[in-house]
Structures are given as structure tokens and as C-alpha cells.
Design an enzyme around this catalytic site. Sequence first.
Site, PDB file in Angstrom:
ATOM      1  N   ARG A  26       0.771  -1.379   0.117  1.00  0.00           N
ATOM      2  CA  ARG A  26      -0.154  -0.167   0.302  1.00  0.00           C
ATOM      3  C   ARG A  26       1.259   1.139  -0.266  1.00  0.00           C
ATOM      4  O   ARG A  26       0.658   2.350  -0.798  1.00  0.00           O
ATOM      5  CB  ARG A  26      -1.308   0.293   1.319  1.00  0.00           C
ATOM      6  N   ARG A  99      -5.471 -17.332 -10.582  1.00  0.00           N
ATOM      7  CA  ARG A  99      -6.614 -16.615  -9.713  1.00  0.00           C
ATOM      8  C   ARG A  99      -7.455 -15.449 -10.178  1.00  0.00           C
ATOM      9  O   ARG A  99      -6.725 -14.983 -11.368  1.00  0.00           O
ATOM     10  CB  ARG A  99      -5.715 -15.821  -8.217  1.00  0.00           C
ATOM     11  N   SER A 142     -11.115  -8.895   0.078  1.00  0.00           N
ATOM     12  CA  SER A 142     -11.160  -7.337   0.305  1.00  0.00           C
ATOM     13  C   SER A 142     -10.190  -6.438  -0.846  1.00  0.00           C
ATOM     14  O   SER A 142      -9.677  -5.559  -0.756  1.00  0.00           O
ATOM     15  CB  SER A 142     -10.332  -7.482   2.010  1.00  0.00           C
ATOM     16  N   GLN A 143      -9.058  -7.297  -1.493  1.00  0.00           N
ATOM     17  CA  GLN A 143      -8.339  -6.675  -2.518  1.00  0.00           C
ATOM     18  C   GLN A 143      -8.786  -5.457  -3.239  1.00  0.00           C
ATOM     19  O   GLN A 143      -8.873  -4.929  -3.511  1.00  0.00           O
ATOM     20  CB  GLN A 143      -7.431  -7.642  -3.044  1.00  0.00           C
ATOM     21  N   SER A 169     -12.660  -9.459   6.160  1.00  0.00           N
ATOM     22  CA  SER A 169     -11.223  -9.231   5.771  1.00  0.00           C
ATOM     23  C   SER A 169     -11.496  -7.733   6.085  1.00  0.00           C
ATOM     24  O   SER A 169     -10.148  -7.292   5.543  1.00  0.00           O
ATOM     25  CB  SER A 169     -10.212  -9.803   5.226  1.00  0.00           C
ATOM     26  N   ASP A 282      -5.091 -15.516   6.810  1.00  0.00           N
ATOM     27  CA  ASP A 282      -4.006 -16.053   6.545  1.00  0.00           C
ATOM     28  C   ASP A 282      -3.855 -16.610   7.665  1.00  0.00           C
ATOM     29  O   ASP A 282      -2.099 -17.273   7.888  1.00  0.00           O
ATOM     30  CB  ASP A 282      -3.122 -14.071   6.562  1.00  0.00           C
ATOM     31  N   LYS A 309      -6.274 -19.214  -3.107  1.00  0.00           N
ATOM     32  CA  LYS A 309      -4.815 -18.519  -2.288  1.00  0.00           C
ATOM     33  C   LYS A 309      -3.611 -18.854  -3.168  1.00  0.00           C
ATOM     34  O   LYS A 309      -4.527 -19.574  -4.543  1.00  0.00           O
ATOM     35  CB  LYS A 309      -4.518 -18.528  -0.698  1.00  0.00           C
ATOM     36  N   ARG A 313      -6.167 -23.985   0.310  1.00  0.00           N
ATOM     37  CA  ARG A 313      -5.236 -23.969   1.787  1.00  0.00           C
ATOM     38  C   ARG A 313      -6.138 -25.316   3.162  1.00  0.00           C
ATOM     39  O   ARG A 313      -5.536 -25.396   3.918  1.00  0.00           O
ATOM     40  CB  ARG A 313      -4.986 -22.102   2.268  1.00  0.00           C
ATOM     41  N   ARG A 354       3.027 -19.979   2.866  1.00  0.00           N
ATOM     42  CA  ARG A 354       2.729 -19.898   4.626  1.00  0.00           C
ATOM     43  C   ARG A 354       2.028 -21.752   4.427  1.00  0.00           C
ATOM     44  O   ARG A 354       2.487 -21.840   6.151  1.00  0.00           O
ATOM     45  CB  ARG A 354       0.985 -18.959   4.404  1.00  0.00           C
TER      46      ARG A 354
END
Length: 402
Positions: A26, A99, A142-143, A169, A282, A309, A313, A354
Site C-alpha cells: 500500500r 486466480r 478485500s483486495q 477481512s 492468513d 489462495k 489452503r 504459508r
Amino acid sequence: MSIVEVKNSILRGTVQIPPSKSVSHRALICSYLAGGGGVGPIIDSNDMRATRQVLQAFANGSSSANCIESGSTMRFMIPVAAALGLDITFVGEGSLLTRTVGEYLDLLPRHGVSVESDGCLPMRISGRLQPGDYSIAGDVSSQYLTGLLLALPLLNGDSRIELTTQLQSKPYVDMTVKVMSEYGVVVEEWDKGYFVPGNQKYKICDYNVESDWSQAAFFLAAGVIGGDITLTGLDMDSTQGDEAIVDILRRFGGDITVDGTGIRAVASQLTGTVIDATDTPDLVPILAVVAAHAQGETVITGAERLRYKESDRLLSVCDNLERMGARVTPHNDGMTIVGGRLKGARLDGYNDHRIVMSFCVAALDAEGDTAITHPMSINKSYPTFFDDYNNLGGRANVLNDR
């Protein structure tokens, strides 16, 4: 294919947590739009390289921009490019090619931007984004919302974003609004979304990036599972949603203390709990590992978006826990885990940073050694993870498969 071999160990000592990936994305974008100012420190990860090189493509007037495997870069930059009136094709690599950019396929053409895409990258845009009323789902990612918030202040009129579903999120959106405010840009929240005044200018400033709570979670978990680790550099008043890791681990019974030297997590008697991961998706992989070390049952819900993701996940976590002998039952939006002693196994890292880091923590007190594929996926977010892990007493050795 390389693997990382992980042997039993106890992590003890102090670790400086690297700067936040989410904040850095950001701040770098805001700094570019301001026309100058420093941003730092920034970790030398693949995701940070993606954002920097896309901004460089914008500056150079390039016809294409490579987001590598960064979903944040892709979804943040597309509306920003549209607000700047760029004719550019976004491309990517690896898992990013699967994605979706779906929310933008309908949204951008309604506001003056031509889009060419089959739903994923590559995606070409042309035309200039126009102000007005925007409707967007709050439960996809939320992206998308962050991308719009970064872009809309640049337009020559006011805009209103209405959320058509409950926002998930939200802490990530709060982070976006906070970073923008430090660059002098105003966003107003209302009961159904956000109002963004147009004709705003990002102001030049030097931005100090705080440490990353998402990365801190791995070592806090390692501490309460069976170590004694102090983390430094973290802001207890952060807008990062993953700061919630402290409260969640305490609900497990984790012994975590905060003082002037840092945050200390020590070996604890853990008991299962219930976790709603709607605002902290996450954290699910590492929380599942903690749950596997806790007495009794842990139920994780609100995590359906994890299927989209770097890997699925929910599948990745359940698969690897089962390989280590854990009792785990998958659900549509999460899983139920019954704690017990884990055993070493050969695990699939799913080329997901992750997953790899979480199961390095799982391997610490497993019976026998563990091997995990795709270890260098950590370069996406935390290239020095194995260094920090081993400096605390871990025994993780990356080598070619034999």
C-alpha cells in the site's frame, strides 16, 4: 525438486520480525502516486519485487506489467492503472494465472474502461476510469475494495462504493484507509460502504513500514507449542488484522507477555478452542498447527476463501495434518482438529509459503524427521524465514531431493 528437512528442536531466543508485506504494498503505491518519498524498510521478497516492477512499468510507459505471483499486486494495480488512463496488459506467473480478476470484468467497463480477459491473467485494460457509484461484493476478496480505494481519489469527481454483501477481512481495508490517510488522502466510511472524494492528491512523505504480524504468527505459535521466543519490532496498536494472533493464542491457553523488550511466547498447556477466521484467513494454516498440539477439539470456521489462495489452503492444511497423524475433519469453510502428538512425515508444501512455514513449526516436536517440498516458496513473503528459524535453534536444511 528441492525439499527442506526439518528435525526436532526447541526454538529459543529473540527474533526481529520483518516489515509488513501488506503495509509495504500500500505504501509503495501511495508513494508512487504522490510522486516521491521513501518507503522502508522493505523485505526483499518476490511479492515486493512484483509491486515495484509494476510501478516501474507504469513509470516507463510499458505495454505490459508482470505481477509475478502476487494477488495483491494484481488486484491493487488494475484499478490504479485504469485511474491513470493506461493502456496496459497485466501478466503473471505460476499460481497467479489461475486466480480470478472476476470482480473487475463487469465493474470496470461500467465506468469507462475496456477490458480484455477470460477471467484471469493476462488482462488488458484501456480507457480512463470514471467517478460514480460502484457496487462490489464484500465477501470475495478485500483486495478488490483496496484497489478501488487507492484509485478513486485520483478521479475528477466523487465516488461511492456500496458493498452488496458483508465485508470480510475488514482489517485489511482499515489498513488501506490508514496508509492513505498518512499520504493525505481522505476516505469516508458509511453504513453500506465507502465514500471517496475525487480530485485528491497523494502527498509526498517518508513512510516507515511496521513489522509483519502475519509473519510473527509462526514464531509466536512455535513459542507456545514448546519454545521460549521473544519477538521485537511489532506494534501492539497496529491495524493489521493478524495482530489477533495474540488473543487467539491466549484463548488456546498460550502464555504470551508484552513488555518494553518485545512480545514473549513460552511453552504452554494448550486447550482447543473455536476460531472464526472471517477477518484473519492468513492465520488459519498456523492456527491449525497449534490446534493439532492442543488438548481436545478446535473448530475453525469462516475460511472458505482459503480455497483460492496460492493453494487450496483448506485442502493443503488437512492433507499435511493427516500425513502427520492428526485427527482432522474438513468442512466447507474450515475444519475440526483433535489435538495429539504429531509424527514426522513427508509433506507437500504446495508451492505455498504459508503452508511451508506453518509445517516447519509443526515439525518442531513431531516424532521423527519431516521433509517438506517447495521450501523456496517462502521467497514470496519471507525469504529469511529459514535463517531466523535456525538462528533460534531450529534444524531446517534445504537440499535437493534424493
